[in-house]
Motif scaffolding. Structure first.
Motif, PDB file in Angstrom:
ATOM      1  N   ALA A   1       0.847  -1.204   0.000  1.00 47.34           N
ATOM      2  CA  ALA A   1       0.000   0.000   0.000  1.00 47.34           C
ATOM      3  C   ALA A   1       0.879   1.251   0.000  1.00 47.34           C
ATOM      4  N   HIS A   2       1.904   1.211   0.819  1.00 50.94           N
ATOM      5  CA  HIS A   2       2.816   2.358   0.890  1.00 50.94           C
ATOM      6  C   HIS A   2       3.522   2.571  -0.454  1.00 50.94           C
TER       7      HIS A   2
ATOM      8  N   ARG B   1       1.126   4.038  -3.064  1.00 55.85           N
ATOM      9  CA  ARG B   1       0.853   5.453  -2.817  1.00 55.85           C
ATOM     10  C   ARG B   1       2.076   6.308  -3.155  1.00 55.85           C
TER      11      ARG B   1
ATOM     12  N   ARG C   1      -5.731  -0.122  -1.109  1.00 57.71           N
ATOM     13  CA  ARG C   1      -5.524   0.905  -0.076  1.00 57.71           C
ATOM     14  C   ARG C   1      -4.567   1.986  -0.575  1.00 57.71           C
ATOM     15  N   GLY C   2      -3.528   1.574  -1.280  1.00 59.41           N
ATOM     16  CA  GLY C   2      -2.566   2.538  -1.821  1.00 59.41           C
ATOM     17  C   GLY C   2      -3.212   3.423  -2.882  1.00 59.41           C
TER      18      GLY C   2
ATOM     19  N   ALA D   1      -5.494   5.899  -1.171  1.00 61.75           N
ATOM     20  CA  ALA D   1      -4.735   6.986  -0.530  1.00 61.75           C
ATOM     21  C   ALA D   1      -4.288   8.004  -1.575  1.00 61.75           C
TER      22      ALA D   1
END
Ligand code: NDP
Ligand code: 1BO
Ligand code: 1BO
Length: 319
Positions: free
Chosen positions: A38-39, A42, A67-68, A71
């Motif tokens: 996810a990080h 993003r 999720r990334g 974001a």
């Protein structure tokens, strides 16, 4: 392309598909991206300027990718400016399983459409198949029936384009004979240590865009330490990773390098606005001892019971 320039993609930062849609030339790979996914997604989009992410149900990270993406979109990136690819896994290669698999992928990614949906490998596996497969775990694959369902996803607006991965020329010709919607993209292993020219030429003939997977040679055969790649990188004042990616772009393929390190994610998209000179490009094309990293052997070969008894058979004896 002023806005694309601003985010680092440069004016040649995309290829045009048969459908008329565009695919950004550099995407983020997510195989084995693990808990950092996810990080990484993003960071790639919001900080490094990527607009293309490659994933697959089989990678087990679609929720993290989602999720990334979310974001990044909350940070102001529009969905329509992103290009998201996912893939239909081998256990789902039956006509009645295609749509439920896509729906699960969309749910996990928190999206209402995909830009590209690919057949991950052209072999059907039984649910719970072992690695390598045991007797009876590699099933008949109804290629035409599955493709009809993929076409239905395009018609219903759930995916913009469809395509294949890990196809041989023989399988591609078979698909082209029956397809109403031809594959827009063929994703294949490609790097200077495995140029894969045969399928590349077949794709060009049919107007199918090629995306190079494992463009750095994957983690098993990372070419960043190859002496010739290092030499060209030093000469051009670029990193070996950038040289490998630029080489692939100059061949006319898009690339989907994977990294979970922020600095490499950023490095891997700085591949526009400069070129590998012809003599160095040709020297890179001449790297000897070409070999696949992903032979498919551990996924599909059962040496005793078949139906595929060797990697050669997996690739229809074309290697
Ligand atoms: P890559 O060729 O992208 O190589 C990834 C490896 O290189 C990792 O070990 C990574 O480590 C390292 N790396 C990343 N950037 C650099 C750099 N600038 N210099 C040196 N090393 C670097 O391999 P993949 O096999 O992951 O292929 C890329 C993507 O293609 C996959 O993630 C997946 O999305 C797709 N794919 C599709 C397949 C298919 O069947 N359709 C098959 C295989 C891949 P670190 O993360 O630590 O930076
Ligand atoms: C097992 C899947 C290979 C990477 O796409
Ligand atoms: C949702 C993931 C964002 C972390 O950087």
């Amino acid at each position: 392309m002023a806005s694309a320039q601003a985010v680092g993609q440069g004016e040649r930062g995309h290829f045009v598909l048969k459908s008329g849609h565009t695919i950004p030339a550099v995407g983020l790979g997510t195989w084995r991206a693990g808990s950092d996914t996810a990080h990484s997604v993003r960071t790639a989009i919001a900080e490094a300027g990527y607009r293309h992410v490659d994933t697959a149900a089989q990678y087990g990270v679609e929720k993290e990718v989602g999720r990334g993406l979310k974001a990044a979109m909350e940070g102001g990136i529009n969905r329509k400016d992103l290009f998201v690819t996912s893939k239909l896994w081998c256990t789902e290669l039956a006509p009645d399983r295609v749509r439920p698999a896509l729906e699960k992928t969309l749910k996990d990614l928190q999206l209402d459409y995909l830009d590209l949906y690919l057949i991950h490998w052209p072999f059907r596996l039984k649910d719970g198949a072992h690695m390598p497969p045991e007797a009876g775990e590699v099933l008949e694959f109804d290629m035409e029936g599955v493709w009809r369902e993929m076409e239905g996803l395009v018609k219903d607006g759930l995916v913009k384009d469809i395509g294949v991965c890990n196809y041989t020329v023989a399988k591609l010709n078979r698909l082209m004979r029956s397809a109403n919607v031809p594959p827009a993209v063929c994703q294949m292993e490609m790097h200077p240590g495995w140029k894969n020219d045969r399928i590349f030429e077949a794709c060009k003939k049919h107007g199918i865009h090629v995306t190079a997977y494992s463009p750095l040679g994957s983690s098993e055969k990372n070419l960043a330490h190859d002496p010739l790649v290092e030499k060209v990188a030093n000469k051009l004042d670029k990193t070996p990773g950038q040289v490998l990616l630029r080489w692939a772009l100059q061949r006319g393929t898009s690339v989907i390098p994977k990294s979970t390190r922020d600095e490499r994610i950023k490095e891997n998209i700085q591949v526009f606005g400069w070129e590998i000179p012809e003599e160095d490009f040709r020297a890179l094309c001449g790297i000897k001892d070409e070999k696949r990293v992903l032979t498919g052997e551990e996924l599909f070969v059962n040496k005793t019971h078949g139906p595929y008894k060797s990697a050669t058979e997996v690739w229809d004896h074309e290697d």
